[in-house]
Design an enzyme around this catalytic site. Structure first.
Site, PDB file in Angstrom:
ATOM      1  N   HIS A   1      55.933  69.910  32.741  1.00 56.50           N
ATOM      2  CA  HIS A   1      55.396  68.496  33.622  1.00 56.50           C
ATOM      3  C   HIS A   1      55.459  69.114  34.754  1.00 56.50           C
ATOM      4  O   HIS A   1      53.848  68.444  34.751  1.00 56.50           O
ATOM      5  CB  HIS A   1      57.234  68.155  34.088  1.00 56.50           C
ATOM      6  CG  HIS A   1      56.822  67.683  35.317  1.00 56.50           C
ATOM      7  ND1 HIS A   1      57.006  66.006  34.618  1.00 56.50           N
ATOM      8  CD2 HIS A   1      56.706  67.578  36.323  1.00 56.50           C
ATOM      9  CE1 HIS A   1      56.507  65.612  35.937  1.00 56.50           C
ATOM     10  NE2 HIS A   1      56.936  65.787  36.944  1.00 56.50           N
TER      11      HIS A   1
ATOM     12  N   HIS B   1      50.663  67.031  36.260  1.00 60.57           N
ATOM     13  CA  HIS B   1      50.032  66.781  37.935  1.00 60.57           C
ATOM     14  C   HIS B   1      48.381  67.564  37.693  1.00 60.57           C
ATOM     15  O   HIS B   1      47.621  67.112  38.357  1.00 60.57           O
ATOM     16  CB  HIS B   1      50.467  67.544  38.589  1.00 60.57           C
ATOM     17  CG  HIS B   1      52.320  66.664  38.662  1.00 60.57           C
ATOM     18  ND1 HIS B   1      51.968  65.245  39.463  1.00 60.57           N
ATOM     19  CD2 HIS B   1      53.036  66.721  38.505  1.00 60.57           C
ATOM     20  CE1 HIS B   1      53.354  64.657  39.306  1.00 60.57           C
ATOM     21  NE2 HIS B   1      54.024  66.083  39.197  1.00 60.57           N
TER      22      HIS B   1
ATOM     23  N   GLU C   1      53.820  59.433  40.155  1.00 59.48           N
ATOM     24  CA  GLU C   1      54.173  60.288  39.047  1.00 59.48           C
ATOM     25  C   GLU C   1      54.583  59.088  37.527  1.00 59.48           C
ATOM     26  O   GLU C   1      54.335  59.089  36.693  1.00 59.48           O
ATOM     27  CB  GLU C   1      56.292  60.223  39.594  1.00 59.48           C
ATOM     28  CG  GLU C   1      56.132  61.494  40.076  1.00 59.48           C
ATOM     29  CD  GLU C   1      55.894  62.597  39.485  1.00 59.48           C
ATOM     30  OE1 GLU C   1      56.050  62.617  37.892  1.00 59.48           O
ATOM     31  OE2 GLU C   1      56.725  63.626  39.574  1.00 59.48           O
TER      32      GLU C   1
ATOM     33  N   SER D   1      53.616  62.829  30.394  1.00 62.08           N
ATOM     34  CA  SER D   1      54.324  64.579  30.191  1.00 62.08           C
ATOM     35  C   SER D   1      55.555  64.316  29.685  1.00 62.08           C
ATOM     36  O   SER D   1      56.660  65.199  29.353  1.00 62.08           O
ATOM     37  CB  SER D   1      54.811  65.379  31.369  1.00 62.08           C
ATOM     38  OG  SER D   1      55.464  65.190  31.844  1.00 62.08           O
TER      39      SER D   1
HETATM   40 FE   LIG Z   1      56.426  65.186  38.933  1.00 57.99          FE
END
Ligand SMILES: [Fe+2]
Length: 268
Positions: free
Chosen positions: A141, A146, A187, A206
């Site tokens: 993730h 990110h 997010e 993700s």
């Molecule tokens: Fe995150």
């Protein structure tokens, strides 16, 4: 890796023992060695499986700088990336670096890291049996979701600014506002790109289950993104989101967030 907790109405003001700025300086104590050599062959195989599956799933359903970042950072190289290798490319480009942490860090620590262009990544990866269920964000993730966007100069600067806003919000006992802003942009944000709806947020990029859901489900609300709406829109931390905020473009999200001052955040 923002601490995920139930988003709720503002809590009563609390007495703080230290200023956010001082407390934020403690973030280095949360950093651990990644110990890349301790990842087992199976861990690397799980990364490869997740990476191949997610790249195929996303296709071009994600904003194009995300795909550029995957290439720039050579994330398609087999196996779990090592943080030093990532930093060797990322830091000269945007000033950001990744550090390993053993799990979720407190919100104040997380925002203090962002404010200094430091992104924490888990020093662990899910097992093959947990491919689609995570109790805490792992390195897939964090690194796949990110880090690619942190190779984009303006987005990287926006993320640093979110760190400063987060510290200011917590200092004003309004930490929930920073969490909501982060959640609905970094997010779980969506953005239009050449009239197509695309994934912007790392939590969606993700996620095997929520990536398509966020774009295609008829059962969710999609509302225009504004910082004011983000600050005032609760989120789900333990289920697919019931609503997504859609920016008219990646540049619009970046511009709006960068224009948000701590004073205005506290006032909105
Ligand atoms: Fe995150």
């Amino acid at each position: 890796m923002l601490q995920e907790k139930i988003d709720k109405a503002p809590s009563p003001p609390k007495v703080r023992s230290s200023s956010p700025a001082n407390a934020g300086k403690d973030w280095a104590s949360y950093v651990v060695p990644q110990c890349w050599y301790s990842f087992a062959e199976e861990d690397h195989a799980v990364w490869d499986l997740l990476f191949a599956r997610q790249v195929e799933l996303l296709g071009t359903r994600v904003v194009s700088p995300f795909l550029d970042g995957i290439d720039l950072l050579r994330l398609s190289h087999p196996g779990v990336p090592d943080v030093e290798g990532l930093n060797a490319i990322l830091t000269p480009r945007t000033g950001w670096r990744t550090v390993a942490v053993p799990g979720l860090v407190p919100d104040q620590i997380f925002f203090a890291m962002l404010a200094e262009r430091v992104f924490p990544v888990g020093n662990f990866i899910r097992t093959r049996e947990q491919l689609d269920y995570l109790e805490a964000p792992d390195c897939f993730h964090d690194m796949f979701g990110h880090i690619p966007m942190l190779a984009h100069h303006d987005y990287a600067e926006m993320t640093r600014h979110v760190g400063e806003l987060g510290l200011a919000a917590i200092g004003g006992d309004q930490g929930y506002k920073a969490a909501r802003l982060y959640w609905h942009s970094v997010e779980f944000g969506l953005a239009r790109e050449k009239d197509e709806l695309k994934i912007l947020g790392a939590g969606l990029a993700s996620s095997f289950g929520e990536a398509h859901f966020s774009l295609e489900s008829d059962a969710v609300e999609r509302l225009p993104f504004s910082v004011e709406r983000a600050l005032n829109t609760p989120y789900k931390h333990d289920a697919f989101q019931p609503r997504y905020l859609v920016s008219e473009s990646l540049e619009s999200t970046i511009g709006q967030v960068l224009a948000l001052t701590p004073e205005r955040l506290l006032a909105l």
